[in-house]
Design a protein around this motif. Structure first.
Motif, mmCIF file in Angstrom:
data_model
loop_
_atom_site.group_PDB
_atom_site.id
_atom_site.type_symbol
_atom_site.label_atom_id
_atom_site.label_comp_id
_atom_site.label_asym_id
_atom_site.label_seq_id
_atom_site.Cartn_x
_atom_site.Cartn_y
_atom_site.Cartn_z
ATOM 1 N N PHE A 44 0.852 -1.185 0.000
ATOM 2 C CA PHE A 44 0.000 0.000 0.000
ATOM 3 C C PHE A 44 0.884 1.230 0.000
ATOM 4 C CE2 PHE A 44 -2.408 3.269 2.355
ATOM 5 C CZ PHE A 44 -3.594 3.294 1.627
ATOM 6 N N ASN A 45 0.552 2.197 -0.842
ATOM 7 C CA ASN A 45 1.274 3.471 -0.888
ATOM 8 C C ASN A 45 0.444 4.516 -0.163
ATOM 9 O OD1 ASN A 45 3.482 2.508 -2.466
ATOM 10 N ND2 ASN A 45 2.131 2.503 -4.228
ATOM 11 N N PRO A 46 0.830 4.853 1.067
ATOM 12 C CA PRO A 46 0.057 5.811 1.862
ATOM 13 C C PRO A 46 0.206 7.232 1.328
ATOM 14 C CG PRO A 46 2.056 5.211 3.023
ATOM 15 C CD PRO A 46 2.003 4.359 1.776
ATOM 16 N N SER A 47 -0.705 8.087 1.747
ATOM 17 C CA SER A 47 -0.619 9.499 1.365
ATOM 18 C C SER A 47 -0.778 10.368 2.602
ATOM 19 C CB SER A 47 -1.687 9.847 0.327
ATOM 20 O OG SER A 47 -2.972 9.646 0.857
ATOM 21 N N GLY A 48 -0.091 11.524 2.586
ATOM 22 C CA GLY A 48 -0.202 12.482 3.670
ATOM 23 C C GLY A 48 0.621 12.157 4.899
ATOM 24 N N VAL A 49 1.543 11.178 4.779
ATOM 25 C CA VAL A 49 2.382 10.785 5.919
ATOM 26 C C VAL A 49 3.831 10.642 5.466
ATOM 27 C CG1 VAL A 49 0.519 9.635 7.170
ATOM 28 C CG2 VAL A 49 1.893 8.325 5.563
ATOM 29 N N CYS A 50 4.736 10.494 6.406
ATOM 30 C CA CYS A 50 6.162 10.341 6.093
ATOM 31 C C CYS A 50 6.486 8.964 5.503
ATOM 32 C CB CYS A 50 7.001 10.557 7.345
ATOM 33 S SG CYS A 50 6.808 12.205 8.066
ATOM 34 N N GLN A 77 -4.596 10.730 14.181
ATOM 35 C CA GLN A 77 -3.932 11.826 13.490
ATOM 36 C C GLN A 77 -2.504 11.976 13.993
ATOM 37 O OE1 GLN A 77 -6.572 15.111 14.382
ATOM 38 N NE2 GLN A 77 -7.718 14.765 12.495
ATOM 39 N N CYS A 78 -1.632 12.510 13.148
ATOM 40 C CA CYS A 78 -0.241 12.778 13.499
ATOM 41 C C CYS A 78 -0.049 14.289 13.491
ATOM 42 C CB CYS A 78 0.698 12.096 12.513
ATOM 43 S SG CYS A 78 2.446 12.325 12.898
ATOM 44 N N GLY A 79 0.096 14.876 14.658
ATOM 45 C CA GLY A 79 0.253 16.319 14.740
ATOM 46 C C GLY A 79 -0.940 17.033 14.144
ATOM 47 N N SER A 80 -0.689 17.945 13.243
ATOM 48 C CA SER A 80 -1.780 18.703 12.628
ATOM 49 C C SER A 80 -2.307 18.039 11.352
ATOM 50 C CB SER A 80 -1.307 20.122 12.309
ATOM 51 O OG SER A 80 -0.242 20.070 11.378
ATOM 52 N N LYS A 81 -1.742 16.895 10.998
ATOM 53 C CA LYS A 81 -2.199 16.179 9.801
ATOM 54 C C LYS A 81 -3.546 15.523 10.079
ATOM 55 C CE LYS A 81 2.502 15.028 8.405
ATOM 56 N NZ LYS A 81 3.444 13.941 8.178
#
Length: 81
Positions: free
Chosen positions: A5-11, A61-65
């Motif tokens: 899986f290729n995640p989006s919006g994360v490191c 959620q991670c921080g403000s993401k």
């Protein structure tokens, strides 16, 4: 079944995991991201029911993401199963 899986919006750039015929997570690998946290997550989810893991990790959620690596894993599980 092995899933990539290729995640989006994360490191994290890629999540690979494997589930058996009973939806038990056999292995997990996170490429990129916070190495220690993701290694800990890997050890916590192996041997667990994938759908239960997805329920527990959904919406984190991670921080403000608006998402996180655990949330992206939840999405990967839901999409693949």
């Amino acid at each position: 079944m092995k899933i990539t899986f290729n995640p989006s919006g994360v490191c994290c750039r890629q999540i690979n995991f494997e589930v058996d015929e009973n939806n038990i997570i056999l292995d997990a690998e996170f490429i990129g991201g916070c190495a220690g946290n993701l290694l800990g997550l890997k050890h916590l989810i192996i041997g667990q029911n994938a759908l239960e893991v997805a329920d527990k990790l959904n919406g984190i959620q991670c921080g403000s993401k608006s998402t996180s690596c655990p949330d992206q894993l939840s999405k990967a599980i839901r999409e693949s199963l």
